[in-house]
Design a protein around this motif. Structure first.
Motif, PDB file in Angstrom:
ATOM      1  N   ARG A 101       0.823  -1.212   0.000  1.00 24.38           N
ATOM      2  CA  ARG A 101       0.000   0.000   0.000  1.00 24.38           C
ATOM      3  C   ARG A 101       0.853   1.257   0.000  1.00 24.38           C
ATOM      4  NH1 ARG A 101      -5.757   0.033   1.387  1.00 24.38           N
ATOM      5  NH2 ARG A 101      -6.442  -2.103   1.114  1.00 24.38           N
TER       6      ARG A 101
ATOM      7  N   LEU B  23      -3.927   3.288  -0.764  1.00 29.64           N
ATOM      8  CA  LEU B  23      -4.135   2.661  -2.073  1.00 29.64           C
ATOM      9  C   LEU B  23      -3.188   1.490  -2.292  1.00 29.64           C
ATOM     10  CD1 LEU B  23      -4.557   5.868  -4.264  1.00 29.64           C
ATOM     11  CD2 LEU B  23      -6.355   4.423  -3.278  1.00 29.64           C
ATOM     12  N   SER B  24      -3.702   0.426  -2.892  1.00 25.58           N
ATOM     13  CA  SER B  24      -2.888  -0.749  -3.179  1.00 25.58           C
ATOM     14  C   SER B  24      -2.126  -0.570  -4.482  1.00 25.58           C
ATOM     15  CB  SER B  24      -3.770  -1.999  -3.279  1.00 25.58           C
ATOM     16  OG  SER B  24      -4.346  -2.308  -2.033  1.00 25.58           O
TER      17      SER B  24
ATOM     18  N   PRO C  51       0.492   3.292  -7.484  1.00 25.64           N
ATOM     19  CA  PRO C  51      -0.788   3.897  -7.865  1.00 25.64           C
ATOM     20  C   PRO C  51      -0.641   5.416  -7.935  1.00 25.64           C
ATOM     21  CG  PRO C  51      -0.780   3.448  -5.525  1.00 25.64           C
ATOM     22  CD  PRO C  51       0.524   2.917  -6.068  1.00 25.64           C
TER      23      PRO C  51
ATOM     24  N   GLY D 212      -1.315   9.246  -6.748  1.00 30.02           N
ATOM     25  CA  GLY D 212      -1.426   9.796  -5.394  1.00 30.02           C
ATOM     26  C   GLY D 212      -0.910  11.221  -5.330  1.00 30.02           C
TER      27      GLY D 212
END
Length: 339
Positions: free
Chosen positions: A206, A210-211, A227, A229
């Motif tokens: 993570r 978010l993964s 991801p 961000g």
């Protein structure tokens, strides 16, 4: 006159009960009870004056008399049914791994689990357990050391033997020691490498909440695709052993170039220029028409760079940072004046 029991077929069955037996004899009409030892049959039906079909209740290992009671009395106690103790088996664990701190709720599947008096993980008793059925037990793993231990179930029939499917794997908590790069574009999509220990069985990585997308994994290294961000976020890895310590990752906005000064210079020589814009602090490259050139970061808004000699005409100057690559500003190479 009281009934008479002559035989029971079959004459033995498991201590868990549930065996359907045929009792033969005389005087069974109007039977009001069928007992195995002192325990009533789980159910029974009178087929005729000479035959009863009954289902054994649970019992303890060994022989017990089978008796039939009618209004005329209770039969002889000379015919017996033998309860046989069947040792349990463990055929599966779900999940089959967990942290060394214990506390994992494990479903133990197998056979002859009814009446379980003990569940062990290696040499340590389960923190707690509950017998769900003859084929399923729910147990809570105790604390343990990293590695594999057999899960054994003990019942009045004995203790289950260790088998490949009966092993529970204690996993140490993951430890992160480095992240590279430690910053990336707000849009995500870049590859990030995490190094540390106990990382092989990662189930989640993570970036903040978010993964990330897991790409490769080994015991000491994981690569993921970050991801999208913003700002600073904590990066953690979760395995069967628990969650890791956090490492900091910075999301960086894409750089923007506004001007290049001077904006022209001699094609035959090198020109030192000042690039102005935003998001320039983490600059990793300055290119002129795709060719890397020397540069120095002065601030988040200013970089000096050297435009090398080249063909007459426009040259595209770009800056690459952890946040991506900027659009181009144009430096114009001009020919030397003729004589």
């Amino acid at each position: 006159m009281p009934p008479v029991v002559n035989s029971v077929d079959p004459a033995q069955g498991p201590v868990s009960g549930g065996t359907t037996v045929v009792i033969t004899g005389t005087g069974f009409t109007g039977a009001t009870a069928v007992r195995f030892g002192s325990v009533n049959a789980a159910s029974y039906s009178v087929s005729s004056g000479t035959q009863i079909t009954a289902v054994t209740p649970a019992g303890t290992a060994g022989p017990v008399p089978v008796t039939v009671t009618t209004p005329g009395g209770t039969s002889n106690a000379t015919v017996t049914f033998t309860y046989t103790a069947v040792p349990p088996t463990v055929t599966g664990l779900s999940p089959s791994s967990g942290p060394t701190t214990g506390g994992t709720v494990v479903t133990v599947t197998g056979t002859a689990l009814t009446g379980a008096t003990q569940v062990r993980f290696g040499s340590v008793n389960a923190a707690s357990f509950s017998v769900v059925s003859s084929t399923r037990i729910t147990a809570v793993s105790p604390a343990g050391s990293p590695g594999a231990v057999p899960v054994a179930v003990t019942t009045p029939g004995g203790t289950s033997a260790a088998a490949p499917a009966s092993y529970f794997f204690y996993t140490g908590a993951p430890l992160l020691t480095a992240i590279s790069p430690s910053a990336g574009p707000a849009a995500g999509g870049n590859t990030v490498t995490l190094t540390g220990q106990n990382l092989l069985d990662a189930v989640d990585v993570r970036f903040g909440a978010l993964s990330a997308t897991l790409e490769t994994a080994s015991p000491t290294e994981i690569t993921v695709r970050a991801p999208a961000g913003s700002g600073l976020v904590a990066v953690t890895v979760t395995t069967a052993g628990g969650a890791s310590n956090p490492l900091t990752y910075a999301y960086v906005a894409a750089p923007v170039l506004n001007t290049v000064s001077p904006s022209l210079g001699a094609a035959a020589g090198s020109t030192v220029v000042v690039l102005t814009g935003t998001g320039l602090t983490t600059a990793t490259a300055v290119t002129v028409d795709g060719v890397p050139v020397g540069f120095t970061v002065l601030s988040d808004t200013r970089i000096t760079a050297v435009v090398p000699p080249g063909p007459v005409g426009d040259a595209a100057v770009r800056v690459t940072t952890a946040g991506g690559t900027s659009g181009a500003v144009i430096f114009q190479r001009v020919a030397a004046p003729g004589i």
